[in-house]
Design an enzyme around this catalytic site. Structure first.
Site, mmCIF file in Angstrom:
data_model
loop_
_atom_site.group_PDB
_atom_site.id
_atom_site.type_symbol
_atom_site.label_atom_id
_atom_site.label_comp_id
_atom_site.label_asym_id
_atom_site.label_seq_id
_atom_site.Cartn_x
_atom_site.Cartn_y
_atom_site.Cartn_z
ATOM 1 N N ARG A 59 -3.162 -13.147 -4.945
ATOM 2 C CA ARG A 59 -3.249 -13.268 -3.531
ATOM 3 C C ARG A 59 -2.231 -14.341 -2.953
ATOM 4 O O ARG A 59 -1.454 -14.322 -1.968
ATOM 5 C CB ARG A 59 -4.567 -13.739 -3.097
ATOM 6 N N TYR A 112 4.261 0.167 18.859
ATOM 7 C CA TYR A 112 3.254 0.762 18.124
ATOM 8 C C TYR A 112 1.884 0.790 18.434
ATOM 9 O O TYR A 112 1.292 -0.415 18.995
ATOM 10 C CB TYR A 112 3.589 0.487 16.636
HETATM 11 C C1 LIG Z 1 3.963 2.420 11.135
HETATM 12 C C2 LIG Z 1 4.226 1.218 12.068
HETATM 13 C C3 LIG Z 1 3.612 0.108 12.191
HETATM 14 C C4 LIG Z 1 2.186 -0.197 11.472
HETATM 15 O O1 LIG Z 1 2.534 -0.165 10.053
HETATM 16 P P1 LIG Z 1 1.311 0.441 8.994
HETATM 17 O O2 LIG Z 1 2.070 0.241 7.686
HETATM 18 O O3 LIG Z 1 0.883 1.744 9.169
HETATM 19 O O4 LIG Z 1 0.271 -0.461 9.010
HETATM 20 C C5 LIG Z 1 4.099 -0.928 12.946
HETATM 21 N N1 LIG Z 1 4.971 -0.739 13.711
HETATM 22 C C6 LIG Z 1 6.117 0.411 13.500
HETATM 23 C C7 LIG Z 1 7.020 0.124 14.642
HETATM 24 C C8 LIG Z 1 5.484 1.441 12.882
HETATM 25 O O5 LIG Z 1 6.023 2.575 13.044
#
Ligand SMILES: *Cc1c(COP(=O)(O)O)cnc(C)c1O
Length: 394
Positions: A59, A112
């Site tokens: 970790r 996002y």
């Molecule tokens: C997919 C995505 C995330 C989140 O990532 P995960 O790996 O699904 O947790 C954050 N920012 C952007 C721009 C993304 O496309």
């Protein structure tokens, strides 16, 4: 020292982060272990006191993970990085490290979806308030600063209409007010855009997308500009957990070797498809930053080396046309996510952005007729043929 020091980025993709290992493997071994033996009692105590570098417990650090972290840090021109279990774990680490009760955040209104919900529904419970603005509009950002603003967070280009935010200008603005700038660089990857070089303080990625590039892992990363900041973030990461595991780190590191050639192909294919769509009689408009018709084309060309692999387009026939296209395309697969070698198609209003209110969706340009493409690295002729099979029914 890495063999890639002083080399161009394509060489760095292949060599960065890789150290010398027992038996001389060319590829970092997968150290699938939770814990590491100390040489003797004093050695263990020295590691815990931080007087000597060494691995203690996965970790807190692991050689397979560190090799990948160092590769991404080098590509982004940062000091060090922390691999996370997902992109959202990376976002969480950033805000837990940078904000306290009573602080204020400025965030782009096109980030996002889960990042928006994280800030508005979760971090708000700890009395950290967020103002969502159109960060491509500098005046809007400027007038949103408060005396307690600690972080400005955005993605550029934004999702899904690919609006572009000026990293350099926002960084100057934030730094003069004592705030840090965090850029989610998932859509561009360090091949096309290096936010730290443009003045940003921290970069996050969902490595699930382009960095890994093969749609087979969920992972993220936080890249820090200075060693001091890294140490501060690492302490928090040790407490919250949510770190990447050695096998996923190995896969991402392997994916990074082809990052430059993949990004070149994503960009080349996407530009050709954007031009094809722009001429298509059933298409109302196309959003792609490297098309001259995109409102932020000039800034995009100044700030990035390519338009990336994501295109959005609006169909004249609205929702019903979208469904016909999604149900009849060939080659393209109907799925969310992005950044893999395979081309994907999806409908933001009913899928990735369905949790937004219709009003907010429309403000962000997400109409019912909008389709989003993640353009893969297949042959562009086949991709255009595959789209045409759907568009015939639009
Ligand atoms: C997919 C995505 C995330 C989140 O990532 P995960 O790996 O699904 O947790 C954050 N920012 C952007 C721009 C993304 O496309």
């Amino acid at each position: 020292m890495d063999t890639s020091d002083g080399m161009k980025i394509g060489t760095k993709c292949v060599h960065s982060g890789i150290k010398e290992y027992e038996f001389g493997p060319v590829v970092p071994p997968i150290y699938q272990t939770s814990t590491f033996k100390f040489k003797d009692a004093d050695h263990g105590a020295r590691l815990f006191r931080g007087e000597e570098f060494g691995y203690i417990y996965t970790r807190m650090g692991n050689p397979t993970i560190e090799a990948m972290e160092d590769a991404v840090a080098e590509l982004e021109q940062g000091a060090k990085a922390i691999g996370c279990a997902s992109g959202m774990a990376a976002v969480n680490l950033v805000f837990l490290a940078l904000t306290s009760q009573g602080d204020h955040v400025i965030c782009s209104n096109t980030v996002y979806g889960p990042t928006t919900s994280y800030l508005s529904q979760l971090l708000s419970r700890f009395r950290v308030e967020t103002t969502f603005v159109d960060t491509s509009n500098l005046d809007e950002v400027e007038s949103s600063f408060r005396s307690n603003t600690k972080v400005v967070f955005f993605e550029t280009p934004g999702n899904p209409t690919l609006s572009v935010t000026d990293i350099q200008k926002i960084s100057e603005m934030a730094h003069s007010r004592g705030a840090k700038v965090v850029v989610d660089n998932t859509f561009m990857s360090p091949i096309l855009q290096q936010p730290l070089v443009l003045g940003a303080d921290i970069v996050v990625h969902s490595m699930t997308k382009f960095l890994n590039g093969h749609a087979d892992v969920v992972t993220g990363i936080v890249v820090l500009k200075t060693l001091e900041e890294y140490q501060q973030f690492r302490k928090i990461s040790n407490l919250v957990g949510g770190v990447i595991d050695p096998f996923n780190a190995f896969l991402v590191h392997r994916g990074i070797k082809t990052l430059e050639i993949r990004m070149q192909k994503h960009c080349e294919n996407a530009l050709a498809i954007a031009k094809y769509l722009e001429r298509h009689p059933k298409v109302e408009r196309v959003w792609y930053p490297f098309l001259p018709s995109h409102p932020h084309n000039e800034l995009s060309k100044k700030q990035t080396k390519g338009g990336g692999g994501i295109i959005s387009f609006e169909l004249k026939g609205g929702l019903e046309s979208c469904k016909m296209v999604m149900n009849n395309v060939r080659v393209w697969q109907l799925a969310v996510s992005l950044g893999g070698v395979e081309s994907l198609i999806q409908h933001p209003a009913s899928m990735t952005h369905s949790s937004m209110s219709k009003e907010l969706r429309l403000q962000a340009g997400i109409t019912d007729g909008l389709v989003r493409l993640s353009v893969g690295i297949e042959d562009v002729d086949d991709l255009i043929w595959g789209l045409e099979q759907g568009l015939k029914f639009a």
